[in-house]
Design an enzyme around this catalytic site. Structure first.
Site, PDB file in Angstrom:
ATOM      1  N   GLY A  15       0.911  -1.521  -0.014  1.00  0.00           N
ATOM      2  CA  GLY A  15      -0.037  -0.082  -0.190  1.00  0.00           C
ATOM      3  C   GLY A  15       1.122   1.050  -0.037  1.00  0.00           C
ATOM      4  CG  ASN A 101      -0.023 -12.340  -2.420  1.00  0.00           C
ATOM      5  OD1 ASN A 101      -0.056 -11.748  -3.859  1.00  0.00           O
ATOM      6  ND2 ASN A 101      -0.191 -11.908  -1.299  1.00  0.00           N
ATOM      7  CB  ALA A 126       7.527  -3.595  -1.119  1.00  0.00           C
ATOM      8  CE  LYS A 182       1.543 -12.316  -6.195  1.00  0.00           C
ATOM      9  NZ  LYS A 182       1.324 -10.651  -5.859  1.00  0.00           N
ATOM     10  CG  ASN A 200      11.149 -14.873  -2.162  1.00  0.00           C
ATOM     11  OD1 ASN A 200      10.919 -15.807  -0.865  1.00  0.00           O
ATOM     12  ND2 ASN A 200      10.505 -14.063  -2.818  1.00  0.00           N
ATOM     13  CB  SER A 256       4.191 -11.172   1.866  1.00  0.00           C
ATOM     14  OG  SER A 256       3.495 -11.859   0.805  1.00  0.00           O
ATOM     15  CD  GLU A 268      -2.280 -11.542   1.879  1.00  0.00           C
ATOM     16  OE1 GLU A 268      -2.853 -11.267   1.487  1.00  0.00           O
ATOM     17  OE2 GLU A 268      -1.108 -11.507   1.396  1.00  0.00           O
TER      18      GLU A 268
END
Length: 311
Positions: A15, A101, A126, A182, A200, A256, A268
């Site tokens: 955001g 996501n 980010a 995704k 990652n 994230s 999530e």
């Protein structure tokens, strides 16, 4: 400060990145549960540091002016509650852009919102560094479109605005497929980096690489049964190529889901893993690795919800 034409609701990493970038092109307001500093600093992938001021507000004290676009950048599990808090303040017809996501809230909000709804699928990276600073960890690409293929002119106009602001974007008529792609990448990467607290790029090495391969195989079988193909086709090999390309491109990133686990926040997992488990069940496919990760993340979520033990 001029009236905000773009509301960004959900001042997390994505955001704030969108707000900071868009503020160079249009007036924006950053809206969250609590009021953040009006001056925000962005660290670019190239190491540049710059500061931008814009309007800030709380979701229970929204700006009086009506926006031309609302971007919902909350986590997937908080999106419908955020939309409900906004709904009374928005007249019919205000466009909504969903940046979540997974593939959970998008179909429901497309039906509920009283105006055009676009979905965004982005590979921008980010992470936040305090209440007034965000790092743009890696450049990516954003795709925009409506699930029903409508609102092409709106998607094209918004893509041009985002691109001019430094967030390359493209309007597409197959956003449903882009969201599933995704989701596939997130399902193969995020649970493992969250479980082992790694970046990652470490997935390329043992003992993690075989774990990624097992997840890719389950994801590929499930999405093939759903009729979803990887970019360029190619079945399992196509999905392998896509996932490892993203791992390579985001090698230094903290996903994230890992950021949420380390901050003690809800992840999530329901939006990313549950749709895959539901699809696998429809097609009577066995996906034990995906099922184990969903179970483990649900266990973590339940622990977060438990009240502290009495002394």
């Amino acid at each position: 400060m001029p009236p905000a034409t773009h509301w960004i609701v959900g001042p997390g990493a994505m955001g704030r990145l969108i707000a900071l970038r868009l503020a160079s092109q249009v007036p924006v307001a950053l809206i969250g549960r609590r009021r953040l500093p009006a001056r925000q600093t962005l660290v670019t992938p190239e190491g540049e540091v710059w500061t931008q001021a814009f309007a800030v507000a709380q979701i229970d004290a929204l700006p009086a002016d009506i926006p031309t676009v609302v971007h919902l950048t909350t986590k997937a599990h908080g999106t419908e509650a955020a939309h409900a808090a906004l709904a009374a303040a928005l007249p019919d017809g205000v466009p909504l852009v969903l940046w979540q996501n997974g593939f959970a809230c998008q179909p429901r909000l497309t039906e509920q919102h009283r105006g055009p709804v676009l979905c965004a699928s982005t590979t921008e990276g980010a992470h936040v560094q305090g209440d007034d600073r965000v790092t743009h960890a890696g450049h990516g690409q954003t795709f925009l479109g409506a699930l029903d293929g409508r609102h092409a002119r709106l998607a094209s106009s918004l893509a041009q605005t985002l691109s001019a602001a430094g967030l390359p974007a493209e309007a597409v008529d197959n956003i449903h497929v882009r969201l599933w792609r995704k989701l596939a990448v997130n399902a193969a990467i995020n649970p493992l980096v969250a479980q082992f607290a790694i970046r990652n790029g470490q997935l390329r090495d043992r003992p993690f690489r075989p774990m990624v391969e097992r997840l890719i195989a389950e994801v590929a079988a499930t999405l093939t049964a759903e009729g979803i193909t990887p970019p360029g086709g190619g079945g399992l090999e196509g999905w392998r190529k896509l996932v490892w390309q993203v791992v390579e491109a985001t090698a230094t990133n903290r996903a994230s889901m890992l950021q949420d686990v380390q901050a003690g926040r809800l992840t999530e997992h329901e939006a990313i893993l549950a749709p895959l488990l539901a699809a696998a069940s429809r097609h009577r496919l066995s996906v034990p690795c995906l099922a184990w990760h969903l179970h483990d993340l649900r266990r973590r979520a339940a622990a977060l919800a438990e009240p502290p033990a009495a002394c």
